[in-house]
Design a protein around this motif. Structure first.
Motif, PDB file in Angstrom:
ATOM      1  N   UNK A  43       0.837  -1.204   0.000  1.00 54.02           N
ATOM      2  CA  UNK A  43       0.000   0.000   0.000  1.00 54.02           C
ATOM      3  C   UNK A  43       0.869   1.249   0.000  1.00 54.02           C
ATOM      4  N   UNK A  44       1.924   1.231   0.778  1.00 51.90           N
ATOM      5  CA  UNK A  44       2.830   2.391   0.809  1.00 51.90           C
ATOM      6  C   UNK A  44       3.500   2.604  -0.555  1.00 51.90           C
ATOM      7  N   UNK A  45       3.942   1.507  -1.179  1.00 48.80           N
ATOM      8  CA  UNK A  45       4.577   1.615  -2.500  1.00 48.80           C
ATOM      9  C   UNK A  45       3.576   2.133  -3.524  1.00 48.80           C
ATOM     10  N   UNK A  46       2.376   1.561  -3.534  1.00 52.65           N
ATOM     11  CA  UNK A  46       1.356   2.012  -4.487  1.00 52.65           C
ATOM     12  C   UNK A  46       1.036   3.491  -4.305  1.00 52.65           C
ATOM     13  N   UNK A  47       0.909   3.928  -3.057  1.00 50.05           N
ATOM     14  CA  UNK A  47       0.605   5.340  -2.799  1.00 50.05           C
ATOM     15  C   UNK A  47       1.725   6.242  -3.315  1.00 50.05           C
ATOM     16  N   UNK A  48       2.964   5.801  -3.155  1.00 50.44           N
ATOM     17  CA  UNK A  48       4.085   6.582  -3.687  1.00 50.44           C
ATOM     18  C   UNK A  48       4.030   6.638  -5.212  1.00 50.44           C
ATOM     19  N   UNK A  60     -10.131   8.630 -16.405  1.00 44.71           N
ATOM     20  CA  UNK A  60     -10.431   7.237 -16.047  1.00 44.71           C
ATOM     21  C   UNK A  60     -10.642   6.343 -17.270  1.00 44.71           C
ATOM     22  N   UNK A  61     -10.836   6.916 -18.434  1.00 48.15           N
ATOM     23  CA  UNK A  61     -11.069   6.146 -19.661  1.00 48.15           C
ATOM     24  C   UNK A  61     -10.136   6.628 -20.756  1.00 48.15           C
ATOM     25  N   UNK A  62      -9.883   5.733 -21.687  1.00 49.03           N
ATOM     26  CA  UNK A  62      -9.056   6.099 -22.825  1.00 49.03           C
ATOM     27  C   UNK A  62      -7.579   5.974 -22.513  1.00 49.03           C
ATOM     28  N   UNK A  63      -6.775   6.422 -23.432  1.00 48.73           N
ATOM     29  CA  UNK A  63      -5.323   6.330 -23.299  1.00 48.73           C
ATOM     30  C   UNK A  63      -4.808   7.540 -22.532  1.00 48.73           C
ATOM     31  N   UNK A  64      -4.726   7.403 -21.221  1.00 44.31           N
ATOM     32  CA  UNK A  64      -4.213   8.475 -20.371  1.00 44.31           C
ATOM     33  C   UNK A  64      -3.108   7.897 -19.492  1.00 44.31           C
ATOM     34  N   UNK A  65      -2.305   8.759 -18.908  1.00 44.88           N
ATOM     35  CA  UNK A  65      -1.294   8.242 -17.981  1.00 44.88           C
ATOM     36  C   UNK A  65      -1.922   7.431 -16.842  1.00 44.88           C
ATOM     37  N   UNK A  66      -3.097   7.874 -16.392  1.00 46.75           N
ATOM     38  CA  UNK A  66      -3.734   7.168 -15.275  1.00 46.75           C
ATOM     39  C   UNK A  66      -4.174   5.757 -15.680  1.00 46.75           C
ATOM     40  N   UNK A  71      -3.232  -0.102 -15.608  1.00 43.65           N
ATOM     41  CA  UNK A  71      -2.928  -1.314 -16.358  1.00 43.65           C
ATOM     42  C   UNK A  71      -1.592  -1.914 -15.902  1.00 43.65           C
ATOM     43  N   UNK A  72      -0.589  -1.067 -15.668  1.00 43.62           N
ATOM     44  CA  UNK A  72       0.714  -1.550 -15.184  1.00 43.62           C
ATOM     45  C   UNK A  72       0.564  -2.257 -13.832  1.00 43.62           C
ATOM     46  N   UNK A  73      -0.248  -1.681 -12.955  1.00 46.72           N
ATOM     47  CA  UNK A  73      -0.494  -2.300 -11.654  1.00 46.72           C
ATOM     48  C   UNK A  73      -1.213  -3.637 -11.850  1.00 46.72           C
ATOM     49  N   UNK A  74      -2.175  -3.673 -12.754  1.00 51.31           N
ATOM     50  CA  UNK A  74      -2.903  -4.916 -13.027  1.00 51.31           C
ATOM     51  C   UNK A  74      -1.957  -6.013 -13.508  1.00 51.31           C
ATOM     52  N   UNK A  75      -1.072  -5.676 -14.407  1.00 53.11           N
ATOM     53  CA  UNK A  75      -0.119  -6.652 -14.925  1.00 53.11           C
ATOM     54  C   UNK A  75       0.834  -7.091 -13.819  1.00 53.11           C
ATOM     55  N   UNK A  76       1.336  -6.138 -13.051  1.00 49.32           N
ATOM     56  CA  UNK A  76       2.282  -6.459 -11.977  1.00 49.32           C
ATOM     57  C   UNK A  76       1.657  -7.361 -10.923  1.00 49.32           C
ATOM     58  N   UNK A  78      -1.053  -9.246 -11.450  1.00 44.88           N
ATOM     59  CA  UNK A  78      -1.758 -10.348 -12.123  1.00 44.88           C
ATOM     60  C   UNK A  78      -3.250 -10.370 -11.778  1.00 44.88           C
ATOM     61  N   UNK A  79      -3.857  -9.167 -11.911  1.00 41.40           N
ATOM     62  CA  UNK A  79      -5.283  -9.005 -11.645  1.00 41.40           C
ATOM     63  C   UNK A  79      -5.910  -8.204 -12.785  1.00 41.40           C
ATOM     64  N   UNK A  80      -7.215  -8.065 -12.753  1.00 42.99           N
ATOM     65  CA  UNK A  80      -7.909  -7.247 -13.745  1.00 42.99           C
ATOM     66  C   UNK A  80      -7.661  -5.762 -13.482  1.00 42.99           C
ATOM     67  N   UNK A  81      -7.976  -4.942 -14.480  1.00 44.02           N
ATOM     68  CA  UNK A  81      -7.850  -3.498 -14.296  1.00 44.02           C
ATOM     69  C   UNK A  81      -8.738  -3.009 -13.150  1.00 44.02           C
ATOM     70  N   UNK A  82      -9.918  -3.588 -13.054  1.00 43.14           N
ATOM     71  CA  UNK A  82     -10.841  -3.188 -11.991  1.00 43.14           C
ATOM     72  C   UNK A  82     -10.272  -3.550 -10.620  1.00 43.14           C
ATOM     73  N   UNK A  83      -9.704  -4.738 -10.483  1.00 39.06           N
ATOM     74  CA  UNK A  83      -9.095  -5.133  -9.215  1.00 39.06           C
ATOM     75  C   UNK A  83      -7.894  -4.240  -8.894  1.00 39.06           C
ATOM     76  N   UNK A  84      -7.136  -3.873  -9.927  1.00 38.20           N
ATOM     77  CA  UNK A  84      -6.002  -2.964  -9.725  1.00 38.20           C
ATOM     78  C   UNK A  84      -6.490  -1.608  -9.223  1.00 38.20           C
ATOM     79  N   UNK A  85      -7.586  -1.122  -9.782  1.00 43.90           N
ATOM     80  CA  UNK A  85      -8.147   0.156  -9.337  1.00 43.90           C
ATOM     81  C   UNK A  85      -8.547   0.078  -7.867  1.00 43.90           C
ATOM     82  N   UNK A  86      -9.111  -1.051  -7.456  1.00 39.82           N
ATOM     83  CA  UNK A  86      -9.481  -1.250  -6.051  1.00 39.82           C
ATOM     84  C   UNK A  86      -8.240  -1.240  -5.165  1.00 39.82           C
ATOM     85  N   UNK A  87      -7.193  -1.928  -5.589  1.00 36.89           N
ATOM     86  CA  UNK A  87      -5.936  -1.931  -4.828  1.00 36.89           C
ATOM     87  C   UNK A  87      -5.385  -0.515  -4.685  1.00 36.89           C
TER      88      UNK A  87
END
Length: 191
Positions: A43-48, A60-66, A71-76, A78-87
């Motif tokens: 959580x601390x790493x993600x917040x940073x 929140x939609x489209x090709x943005x840095x966010x 997506x990078x968090x989701x891949x790292x 190994x979860x869906x984009x939605x689960x990554x957003x929750x994390x």
């Protein structure tokens, strides 16, 4: 119905006092504490990382840095984009206005499941109110079942900010009729 002697014979076969059984249980306790500590560290790493990503309105939609970050968090993870957003939301909540729960996670005192339930129930609240709920009841959640944590958070919201509690009832967020009655000022206790 089983006879007393049969029960004693069955109990004699149980592994409760065997050293290997006790050791296995101790290992499970240790892994739960480790998982809590790791979740807090993540959580601390993600917040940073969140602080490094540029944000803009409607990103929140489209090709943005966010969305790329999500997506990078989701891949790292190994979860869906939605689960990554929750994390990500949980990490920001824990590190910005839920210091008591974060501390409990870091100490391995509360499980990830319990902390996640606590954070999830506070999502509709303002940061200020969530922080007040954290300060008032977080230390009690370690021994509560998840469903009870949800009830306790709702009650705390109702007590600390009756207007917010009433808004949650009006929005249909309370399913438990007894909790809704508390917000309305009617106390109905089961027989």
């Amino acid at each position: 119905m089983a006879k007393a002697k049969d029960l004693w014979d069955l109990e004699a076969l149980c592994p409760w006092d065997r050293p290997e059984f006790r050791s296995g249980l101790a290992s499970l306790v240790g892994s739960a504490e480790l998982a809590s500590r790791q979740y807090a560290a993540d959580a601390r790493v993600l917040a940073e990382l969140v602080a490094m990503v540029p944000r803009c309105a409607f990103d929140e939609r489209g090709a943005t840095p966010w969305t790329s970050f999500r997506r990078e968090v989701a891949v790292a993870r190994k979860v869906t984009d939605q689960a990554a957003a929750t994390l990500i939301r949980s990490a920001v909540s824990l590190t910005s206005h839920l210091p008591v729960v974060l501390g409990l996670l870091e100490a391995g005192t509360v499980t990830v499941e319990r902390a996640s339930s606590f954070v999830r129930e506070l999502e509709p609240c303002t940061d200020e109110l969530a922080g007040r709920v954290d300060a008032s009841i977080a230390v009690r959640i370690a021994g509560l079942p998840v469903w009870r944590i949800a009830q306790e958070v709702r009650r705390a919201v109702q007590l600390l900010d009756p207007e917010a509690g009433a808004e949650r009832v009006a929005a249909g967020e309370f399913v438990d009729h007894q909790e809704a009655d508390v917000v309305a000022g009617v106390f109905i206790l089961p027989p």
